[in-house]
Design an enzyme around this catalytic site. Structure first.
Site, PDB file in Angstrom:
ATOM      1  N   LYS A 190      -5.514  -2.656   8.051  1.00  0.00           N
ATOM      2  CA  LYS A 190      -5.007  -4.033   8.027  1.00  0.00           C
ATOM      3  C   LYS A 190      -4.927  -4.578   9.457  1.00  0.00           C
ATOM      4  O   LYS A 190      -5.313  -5.719   9.710  1.00  0.00           O
ATOM      5  CB  LYS A 190      -3.632  -4.088   7.344  1.00  0.00           C
ATOM      6  CG  LYS A 190      -3.746  -3.996   5.822  1.00  0.00           C
ATOM      7  CD  LYS A 190      -2.418  -3.794   5.113  1.00  0.00           C
ATOM      8  CE  LYS A 190      -2.659  -3.599   3.619  1.00  0.00           C
ATOM      9  NZ  LYS A 190      -1.517  -3.088   2.878  1.00  0.00           N
ATOM     10  N   GLN A 224       4.635  -2.134   3.538  1.00  0.00           N
ATOM     11  CA  GLN A 224       3.732  -1.281   2.761  1.00  0.00           C
ATOM     12  C   GLN A 224       4.509  -0.485   1.713  1.00  0.00           C
ATOM     13  O   GLN A 224       5.553   0.096   2.010  1.00  0.00           O
ATOM     14  CB  GLN A 224       2.982  -0.338   3.726  1.00  0.00           C
ATOM     15  CG  GLN A 224       1.919   0.526   3.087  1.00  0.00           C
ATOM     16  CD  GLN A 224       0.703  -0.247   2.609  1.00  0.00           C
ATOM     17  OE1 GLN A 224       0.386  -1.317   3.098  1.00  0.00           O
ATOM     18  NE2 GLN A 224       0.013   0.298   1.629  1.00  0.00           N
ATOM     19  N   ASP A 272       2.450 -10.948   0.656  1.00  0.00           N
ATOM     20  CA  ASP A 272       2.136 -10.064  -0.464  1.00  0.00           C
ATOM     21  C   ASP A 272       2.439 -10.752  -1.791  1.00  0.00           C
ATOM     22  O   ASP A 272       2.008 -10.281  -2.844  1.00  0.00           O
ATOM     23  CB  ASP A 272       3.025  -8.815  -0.365  1.00  0.00           C
ATOM     24  CG  ASP A 272       2.228  -7.548  -0.223  1.00  0.00           C
ATOM     25  OD1 ASP A 272       1.012  -7.591  -0.412  1.00  0.00           O
ATOM     26  OD2 ASP A 272       2.847  -6.512   0.080  1.00  0.00           O
TER      27      ASP A 272
HETATM   28  N1  GUN Z   1       0.501  -0.444  -1.390  1.00  0.00           N
HETATM   29  C1  GUN Z   1      -0.668  -0.430  -2.083  1.00  0.00           C
HETATM   30  N2  GUN Z   1      -1.126  -1.667  -2.247  1.00  0.00           N
HETATM   31  C2  GUN Z   1      -0.246  -2.503  -1.651  1.00  0.00           C
HETATM   32  C3  GUN Z   1      -0.177  -3.923  -1.492  1.00  0.00           C
HETATM   33  O1  GUN Z   1      -1.029  -4.691  -1.935  1.00  0.00           O
HETATM   34  N3  GUN Z   1       0.911  -4.384  -0.830  1.00  0.00           N
HETATM   35  C4  GUN Z   1       1.870  -3.567  -0.342  1.00  0.00           C
HETATM   36  N4  GUN Z   1       2.899  -4.109   0.282  1.00  0.00           N
HETATM   37  N5  GUN Z   1       1.843  -2.258  -0.477  1.00  0.00           N
HETATM   38  C5  GUN Z   1       0.780  -1.729  -1.129  1.00  0.00           C
END
Ligand code: GUN
Length: 309
Positions: free
Chosen positions: A69, A113, A136
């Protein structure tokens, strides 16, 4: 093999390959577009959009995701702020950090995350993120907006799935969409997005008794269970579009590991009309949509500042 049959073989191979939805390519195109839009936004005299990513603990898969990311965030010309906290972090410590990020004007998007360690409630944490920075889209304000069909920030993975669906369906009106998995992260928001596209939506989950039969009725099948290989070839209606959100690392023959989805891809490919591969399907779209959401969040903040000044 005669020349003719080898030609036929190549034709069949090409036909099967054409059913595979190129998530990697579609994600690259979206990321490139976000990069151009960031440059134009900054050229217009706006602040550089900034994304804060918070990782608690040292889950190896999550570490890879958050590093990716950060790399992609830089690639599109945005600022990346990484916060790596120890596994022992308390919920209050994490909430303190989120409170600081909420008021930091350099930061337009905040992502915590998941999964989080057991001592931290993910619902409390996602709801602590200011709704306009909740890139998100998992907090109650954005989730509520989505369920009411009001514009808001849409969770990245289901948004990516929707874009992949739109790459092969001009109009989904009246199609039967079956979503397997009812998580807050993917299944529930995915169902809302498909409803908005005028699909008839069925959500199957861990307690559903006839998931296979429901799947066989689906024109559009989205699978997000985390159970590798759950969906077999005979679960798929001929010609259906299959979106595989699962991603699990399994041992490979050569002693190494490989990534597989929730769908038995080799069985599904000859039956599906279109199908996403793993890797290279939904995965790359999630990050591309996160960058897209962060730019949208920065633009929305700018509009508010612009309107009041
Ligand atoms: N863990 C796996 N996929 C995601 C996501 O799309 N957002 C977040 N915050 N954590 C994740």
């Amino acid at each position: 093999m005669s020349p003719l049959s080898s030609e036929k073989h190549a034709e069949k191979h090409a036909e099967l390959a054409s059913r595979i939805i190129d998530g990697k390519g579609i994600a690259r195109a979206l990321t490139d577009q976000v990069g151009r839009d960031v440059a134009a936004f900054v050229d217009d005299g706006n602040v550089l959009p900034g994304l804060a990513v918070v990782l608690v603990g040292n889950d190896p898969a999550s570490e890879v995701y958050v590093k990716n990311k950060a790399i992609q965030t830089h690639r599109v010309g945005m600022r990346s702020f990484m916060h790596m906290l120890p596994q022992s972090t308390s919920q209050d410590e994490l909430l303190d950090l989120i409170a600081q990020l909420n008021v930091n004007p350099k930061i337009h998007g905040i992502l915590v995350q998941l999964p989080l360690p057991a001592q931290i409630d993910p619902v409390v944490v996602t709801n602590a993120i200011a709704p306009h920075k909740d890139v998100d889209g998992l907090g109650e304000v954005n989730a509520g907006r989505l369920s009411l069909g009001i514009d808001g920030i849409v969770p990245c993975t289901p948004l990516g799935c929707l874009m992949l669906l739109k790459s092969v369906h001009e109009d989904m009106t009246g199609k039967h969409a079956v979503v397997i998995g009812a998580s807050n992260l993917v299944g529930k928001p995915m169902a809302q997005l498909l409803l908005k596209e005028n699909c008839t939506v069925t959500v199957a989950h861990i307690h559903t008794r006839n998931t296979k039969e429901l799947a066989r009725e689906a024109d559009i099948l989205v699978v997000a269970t985390g159970k590798s290989g759950l969906v077999r070839g005979d679960w798929i209606k001929p010609g259906a579009t299959v979106i595989d959100v699962g991603i699990t690392r399994v041992p490979a023959e050569n002693g190494k590991t490989r990534l597989v989805g929730d769908v038995a891809f080799d069985e599904a490919l000859p039956i599906a009309g279109h199908i996403t591969p793993v890797p290279g399907g939904v995965g790359p779209m999630t990050i591309a949509c996160l960058l897209h959401n962060t730019l949208q969040a920065a633009k929305a903040t700018h509009a508010i500042v612009g309107a009041s000044s």
